[in-house]
Design a protein around this motif. Structure first.
Motif, PDB file in Angstrom:
ATOM      1  N   ARG A 179       8.119  -1.221 -12.549  1.00  0.00           N
ATOM      2  CA  ARG A 179       7.686  -0.469 -13.725  1.00  0.00           C
ATOM      3  C   ARG A 179       6.443   0.367 -13.398  1.00  0.00           C
ATOM      4  N   LEU A 180       5.532  -0.233 -12.647  1.00  0.00           N
ATOM      5  CA  LEU A 180       4.288   0.481 -12.301  1.00  0.00           C
ATOM      6  C   LEU A 180       4.549   1.625 -11.313  1.00  0.00           C
ATOM      7  N   ILE A 181       5.509   1.447 -10.421  1.00  0.00           N
ATOM      8  CA  ILE A 181       5.875   2.549  -9.505  1.00  0.00           C
ATOM      9  C   ILE A 181       6.376   3.728 -10.329  1.00  0.00           C
ATOM     10  N   LYS A 182       7.276   3.433 -11.277  1.00  0.00           N
ATOM     11  CA  LYS A 182       7.845   4.531 -12.096  1.00  0.00           C
ATOM     12  C   LYS A 182       6.756   5.221 -12.905  1.00  0.00           C
ATOM     13  N   LYS A 183       5.785   4.434 -13.353  1.00  0.00           N
ATOM     14  CA  LYS A 183       4.738   5.009 -14.198  1.00  0.00           C
ATOM     15  C   LYS A 183       3.707   5.800 -13.384  1.00  0.00           C
ATOM     16  N   TRP A 184       3.343   5.306 -12.206  1.00  0.00           N
ATOM     17  CA  TRP A 184       2.167   5.863 -11.530  1.00  0.00           C
ATOM     18  C   TRP A 184       2.434   6.562 -10.211  1.00  0.00           C
ATOM     19  N   HIS A 185       3.506   6.226  -9.505  1.00  0.00           N
ATOM     20  CA  HIS A 185       3.664   6.797  -8.161  1.00  0.00           C
ATOM     21  C   HIS A 185       3.938   8.296  -8.242  1.00  0.00           C
ATOM     22  N   ASN A 186       3.134   9.066  -7.553  1.00  0.00           N
ATOM     23  CA  ASN A 186       3.267  10.530  -7.560  1.00  0.00           C
ATOM     24  C   ASN A 186       2.953  11.166  -8.914  1.00  0.00           C
ATOM     25  N   SER A 187       2.241  10.424  -9.759  1.00  0.00           N
ATOM     26  CA  SER A 187       1.859  10.996 -11.045  1.00  0.00           C
ATOM     27  C   SER A 187       0.418  11.479 -10.908  1.00  0.00           C
ATOM     28  N   ASN A 188       0.168  12.749 -11.335  1.00  0.00           N
ATOM     29  CA  ASN A 188      -1.158  13.326 -11.128  1.00  0.00           C
ATOM     30  C   ASN A 188      -1.497  13.204  -9.638  1.00  0.00           C
ATOM     31  N   ARG A 189      -2.582  12.560  -9.276  1.00  0.00           N
ATOM     32  CA  ARG A 189      -2.913  12.419  -7.844  1.00  0.00           C
ATOM     33  C   ARG A 189      -2.824  10.951  -7.423  1.00  0.00           C
ATOM     34  N   SER A 190      -1.996  10.173  -8.107  1.00  0.00           N
ATOM     35  CA  SER A 190      -1.914   8.732  -7.840  1.00  0.00           C
ATOM     36  C   SER A 190      -0.679   8.378  -7.013  1.00  0.00           C
ATOM     37  N   TYR A 191      -0.846   7.356  -6.203  1.00  0.00           N
ATOM     38  CA  TYR A 191       0.273   6.857  -5.399  1.00  0.00           C
ATOM     39  C   TYR A 191       0.284   5.339  -5.481  1.00  0.00           C
ATOM     40  N   TYR A 192       1.486   4.784  -5.425  1.00  0.00           N
ATOM     41  CA  TYR A 192       1.607   3.331  -5.578  1.00  0.00           C
ATOM     42  C   TYR A 192       1.792   2.646  -4.218  1.00  0.00           C
ATOM     43  N   ALA A 193       1.110   1.526  -4.073  1.00  0.00           N
ATOM     44  CA  ALA A 193       1.309   0.681  -2.884  1.00  0.00           C
ATOM     45  C   ALA A 193       1.838  -0.679  -3.328  1.00  0.00           C
ATOM     46  N   ILE A 194       2.994  -1.053  -2.842  1.00  0.00           N
ATOM     47  CA  ILE A 194       3.508  -2.414  -3.071  1.00  0.00           C
ATOM     48  C   ILE A 194       2.534  -3.355  -2.359  1.00  0.00           C
ATOM     49  N   THR A 195       2.093  -4.408  -3.078  1.00  0.00           N
ATOM     50  CA  THR A 195       0.900  -5.138  -2.623  1.00  0.00           C
ATOM     51  C   THR A 195       1.050  -6.669  -2.637  1.00  0.00           C
ATOM     52  N   PRO A 196       1.775  -7.235  -1.663  1.00  0.00           N
ATOM     53  CA  PRO A 196       1.671  -8.697  -1.525  1.00  0.00           C
ATOM     54  C   PRO A 196       0.273  -9.007  -0.999  1.00  0.00           C
ATOM     55  N   ARG A 197      -0.455  -9.944  -1.636  1.00  0.00           N
ATOM     56  CA  ARG A 197      -1.869 -10.133  -1.234  1.00  0.00           C
ATOM     57  C   ARG A 197      -1.980 -10.443   0.244  1.00  0.00           C
ATOM     58  N   PHE A 198      -1.358 -11.533   0.669  1.00  0.00           N
ATOM     59  CA  PHE A 198      -1.164 -11.862   2.095  1.00  0.00           C
ATOM     60  C   PHE A 198      -0.116 -12.964   2.161  1.00  0.00           C
ATOM     61  N   ALA A 199       0.417 -13.189   3.351  1.00  0.00           N
ATOM     62  CA  ALA A 199       1.570 -14.085   3.481  1.00  0.00           C
ATOM     63  C   ALA A 199       1.366 -15.446   2.803  1.00  0.00           C
ATOM     64  N   PRO A 200       0.174 -16.088   2.906  1.00  0.00           N
ATOM     65  CA  PRO A 200       0.048 -17.424   2.320  1.00  0.00           C
ATOM     66  C   PRO A 200       0.252 -17.505   0.814  1.00  0.00           C
ATOM     67  N   THR A 201       0.034 -16.399   0.090  1.00  0.00           N
ATOM     68  CA  THR A 201       0.154 -16.478  -1.368  1.00  0.00           C
ATOM     69  C   THR A 201       1.499 -15.943  -1.888  1.00  0.00           C
ATOM     70  N   SER A 202       2.429 -15.710  -0.994  1.00  0.00           N
ATOM     71  CA  SER A 202       3.780 -15.325  -1.436  1.00  0.00           C
ATOM     72  C   SER A 202       4.811 -16.270  -0.823  1.00  0.00           C
ATOM     73  N   THR A 203       5.811 -16.651  -1.618  1.00  0.00           N
ATOM     74  CA  THR A 203       6.939 -17.401  -1.060  1.00  0.00           C
ATOM     75  C   THR A 203       7.798 -16.436  -0.245  1.00  0.00           C
ATOM     76  N   PRO A 204       8.636 -16.971   0.653  1.00  0.00           N
ATOM     77  CA  PRO A 204       9.557 -16.082   1.372  1.00  0.00           C
ATOM     78  C   PRO A 204      10.405 -15.271   0.396  1.00  0.00           C
ATOM     79  N   GLU A 205      10.778 -15.890  -0.732  1.00  0.00           N
ATOM     80  CA  GLU A 205      11.614 -15.173  -1.721  1.00  0.00           C
ATOM     81  C   GLU A 205      10.858 -13.975  -2.296  1.00  0.00           C
TER      82      GLU A 205
END
Ligand code: GUN
Ligand code: ZN
Length: 428
Positions: A179-205
């Protein structure tokens, strides 16, 4: 704008310094709307465009604004928190502060303050992590839009090993990010970065679903952390025993390719360095954070010799300054400890062009060229008594710039131009 114009014509890590830099004394930059229309000798510009309004900065230096390619705006209020290693620092200071960003008013206040601090320090583009709350993302992009600043940001994703109040899930992280990509990526001068914090705080799924999301929106960026502290690396090897290395964890989920930016990268193995090169990923070098949290010495000499793109970053609030000048100073010292007396042109490249390449924006920002956004700064090379007395004795341009690179701070930034306008950090 009239002054001394410094720009790059080539990468100073790849070619001789003299063939990489263009310096125009008594130069000019012509701005038309948001963009740079022309650059050259001031007298020529003046005769070609006699009606243009002139901002005369004397002999002061006009350069691209700084590009900070990795920071955490939600950590502004906890910058300079004492005495912890990374994992304790996250639990003790960072996570409780990030909880507050569910409140959009609080998020707006901190986003506004952070952007003002950046402008005051001459940073015209930044890539920031947000928190797991979508409000933190909306607040940040909204505040950047008010200032016409080009920013990159993303909702931080964490579905394990963090307090309950910050945790998302595989599905909510995917849906919210989309939803945030659709709202903000390439809008005005904004770009979206998909942001997993780091491997320990995400499950493999979760990593898997974020990898799929990236393949649906391949022109987005992906930002995360890699190989910052030894305890963290050991933890990753226990959480993902089937992976050969920390970077291999991200690779298993298709998160290692062009437009991926990995923060820190201090304790990389050779095969990780090779993979970063092969995939055209970038590294965000965060020197003030690496000394402050005690993470280690980034191997700038070896990594730059492999021709991997490196950008410079404050990593606030793990980093200790919003100033890219102070960050440059720390990068120089770290490099000295790595037996590499990095040249001032190379330092300045990291903080401008290097960072813009890491964000995929090298054809728009980070340098002074026709058609680029007019995101510019004016630097006073004699901003304090101690700098002035050294600069006065300089025998050439680099000697006169170096005291500011090593001892300078926001006092050296005379003016910040964003999107073709002079911008004042107190105006918002
Ligand atoms: N690794 C995971 N999260 C963080 C963070 O917020 N700051 C730093 N420096 N490293 C991290
Ligand atoms: Zn970070």
């Amino acid at each position: 704008l009239k002054g001394t114009i410094l720009s790059f014509t080539n990468n100073p890590f790849l070619v001789d310094i003299n063939n990489s830099v263009k310096l125009i004394e008594s130069g000019g930059v012509l701005i038309d709307g948001s963009f740079i229309k022309d650059i050259g000798e001031f007298s020529k510009l003046k005769s070609n465009y006699p009606h243009a309004k002139v901002y005369d900065y004397g002999k002061n230096l006009i350069t691209s604004g700084f590009v900070d390619c990795h920071m955490h705006y939600p950590q502004t209020a906890i910058i300079a928190s004492y005495g912890k290693r990374l994992l304790d620092w996250l639990n003790e200071y960072t996570f409780p502060e990030e909880k507050k960003f569910i409140d959009i008013d609080y998020a707006r206040k901190v986003a506004s303050l952070t952007l003002d601090l950046c402008i005051k320090n001459g940073t015209t583009t930044l890539a920031s992590f947000c928190t797991t709350s979508i409000n933190s993302v909306d607040a940040f992009f909204d505040e950047a839009k008010k200032r016409n600043m080009s920013v990159i940001a993303g909702k931080t994703c964490m579905d394990r090993n963090a307090p309950e109040y910050l945790i998302d899930s595989v599905n909510s992280a995917y849906d919210d990010s989309k939803r945030l990509i659709k709202k903000w990526h390439n809008s005005n001068r904004s770009y979206y970065a998909i942001t997993p914090r780091f491997a320990p705080t995400s499950t493999p799924e979760q990593l898997d679903s974020l990898g799929s999301l990236w393949s649906e929106y391949p022109d987005c960026l992906m930002q995360t952390h890699l190989s910052e502290q030894k305890e963290e690396i050991e933890w990753v090897s226990k959480l993902f025993p089937e992976s050969d290395s920390y970077l291999d964890v991200y690779d298993k989920f298709n998160l290692v390719r062009k437009n991926s930016i990995f923060g820190h990268c201090i304790h990389l193995k050779d095969n990780e360095i090779d993979m970063l090169k092969e995939r055209q990923s970038s590294i965000a070098h965060c020197p003030t954070s690496n000394t402050f949290i005690g993470s280690g010495i980034f191997k700038l000499k070896e990594i730059s010799s492999k021709k991997i793109n490196i950008g410079l970053a404050t990593d606030t609030g793990g980093g200790t300054s919003f100033s890219m000048l102070k960050t440059i100073s720390e990068a120089y010292k770290i490099s000295q400890l790595n037996n590499f007396s990095i040249h001032p042109a190379q330092l300045f490249w990291l903080a401008t062009v290097g960072s813009s390449i890491s964000l995929g924006l090298e054809s728009k920002i980070g340098n002074i060229e026709k058609g680029y956004y007019a995101d510019l700064i004016v630097i006073n090379l004699a901003s304090t008594l101690e700098i002035e007395q050294r600069q006065r004795r300089a025998k050439n341009f680099w000697e006169s710039f170096f005291p500011t690179l090593i001892m300078g701070d926001d006092r050296a930034i005379m003016e910040t131009w964003v999107n073709g306008n002079e911008i004042n950090y107190k105006q918002y």
